[in-house]
Motif scaffolding. Structure first.
Motif, PDB file in Angstrom:
ATOM      1  N   ARG A 203       4.230  -8.390  10.671  1.00  0.00           N
ATOM      2  CA  ARG A 203       3.890  -7.066  11.210  1.00  0.00           C
ATOM      3  C   ARG A 203       2.371  -6.906  11.167  1.00  0.00           C
ATOM      4  O   ARG A 203       1.768  -7.099  10.119  1.00  0.00           O
TER       5      ARG A 203
ATOM      6  N   PHE B  50       7.576  -9.703   6.131  1.00  0.00           N
ATOM      7  CA  PHE B  50       8.802  -9.233   5.497  1.00  0.00           C
ATOM      8  C   PHE B  50       9.943 -10.213   5.722  1.00  0.00           C
ATOM      9  O   PHE B  50      10.017 -10.864   6.763  1.00  0.00           O
ATOM     10  N   ARG B  51      10.841 -10.272   4.755  1.00  0.00           N
ATOM     11  CA  ARG B  51      12.161 -10.873   4.921  1.00  0.00           C
ATOM     12  C   ARG B  51      13.124  -9.706   4.731  1.00  0.00           C
ATOM     13  O   ARG B  51      13.289  -9.212   3.618  1.00  0.00           O
TER      14      ARG B  51
ATOM     15  N   GLN C  17       1.485  -7.706   7.324  1.00  0.00           N
ATOM     16  CA  GLN C  17       2.503  -7.877   6.303  1.00  0.00           C
ATOM     17  C   GLN C  17       3.563  -8.834   6.826  1.00  0.00           C
ATOM     18  O   GLN C  17       3.839  -8.857   8.033  1.00  0.00           O
TER      19      GLN C  17
ATOM     20  N   GLU D   7      13.961  -6.227   4.219  1.00  0.00           N
ATOM     21  CA  GLU D   7      13.176  -5.117   3.654  1.00  0.00           C
ATOM     22  C   GLU D   7      12.185  -5.581   2.590  1.00  0.00           C
ATOM     23  O   GLU D   7      11.377  -4.794   2.114  1.00  0.00           O
ATOM     24  N   ASP D   8      12.267  -6.846   2.205  1.00  0.00           N
ATOM     25  CA  ASP D   8      11.424  -7.371   1.127  1.00  0.00           C
ATOM     26  C   ASP D   8      10.050  -7.791   1.648  1.00  0.00           C
ATOM     27  O   ASP D   8       9.954  -8.629   2.552  1.00  0.00           O
ATOM     28  N   LEU D   9       9.007  -7.232   1.053  1.00  0.00           N
ATOM     29  CA  LEU D   9       7.635  -7.636   1.373  1.00  0.00           C
ATOM     30  C   LEU D   9       7.350  -8.972   0.703  1.00  0.00           C
ATOM     31  O   LEU D   9       7.478  -9.110  -0.514  1.00  0.00           O
TER      32      LEU D   9
ATOM     33  N   GLN E  63       1.054  -9.823   2.069  1.00  0.00           N
ATOM     34  CA  GLN E  63       0.273  -8.891   2.885  1.00  0.00           C
ATOM     35  C   GLN E  63      -1.178  -9.334   2.918  1.00  0.00           C
ATOM     36  O   GLN E  63      -1.636 -10.041   2.022  1.00  0.00           O
TER      37      GLN E  63
END
Length: 144
Positions: free
Chosen positions: A88, A106-107, A104, A109-111, A114
């Motif tokens: 993102r 993500f997988r 960022q 909802e997991d960050l 970044q």
């Protein structure tokens, strides 16, 4: 929302680029090698520009390119082989020849990771220059 499958899509002022983790992306433990996150971030920034109507080849024709002058990474979790990730990207602002970008990975909802990125517009000899006419206008709707 503008879609182009190979380049991800724009969702408001954010670009989303799906990335699948392959064996070649990992170290011997099956975890993504840390330097590969920089590559995923580069793809996200480039595809954002592409979908915003800014092409690197056209920038070169105007004696312009971008160089990363600062990148701060923060790793939160590991990504592993076969994971489906989303890169993102937001282009947050511009000042002189500099662009400020937030990214960022993500997988779900997991960050995972970044980055805060500062890119400078340069001429093809490597000297700082203002971005080409019209480029900032194309990006302005996406700035914070």
């Amino acid at each position: 929302m503008t879609e182009q499958p190979s380049a991800g899509w724009l969702d408001g002022r954010e670009h989303v680029l799906p990335v699948r983790i392959y064996y070649e992306d990992t170290d011997f433990t099956g975890v993504v090698y840390h330097a590969n996150y920089v590559r995923y971030f580069e793809r996200g920034r480039s595809d954002f520009l592409r979908l915003a109507g800014i092409r690197h080849a056209e920038l070169q024709d105007q004696d312009a390119a971008f160089a990363i002058v600062r990148m701060a990474l923060e790793f939160k979790r590991v990504a592993r082989i076969d994971d489906a990730l989303a890169v993102r990207t937001t282009y947050d602002s511009a000042r002189g020849p500099r662009l400020f970008i937030g990214q960022q990975i993500f997988r779900g909802e997991d960050l995972i990771c970044q980055a805060q990125v500062e890119a400078a517009c340069i001429d093809l000899a490597g000297r700082p220059r203002k971005p080409p006419a019209g480029m900032l206008e194309q990006l302005r709707p996406y700035f914070a």
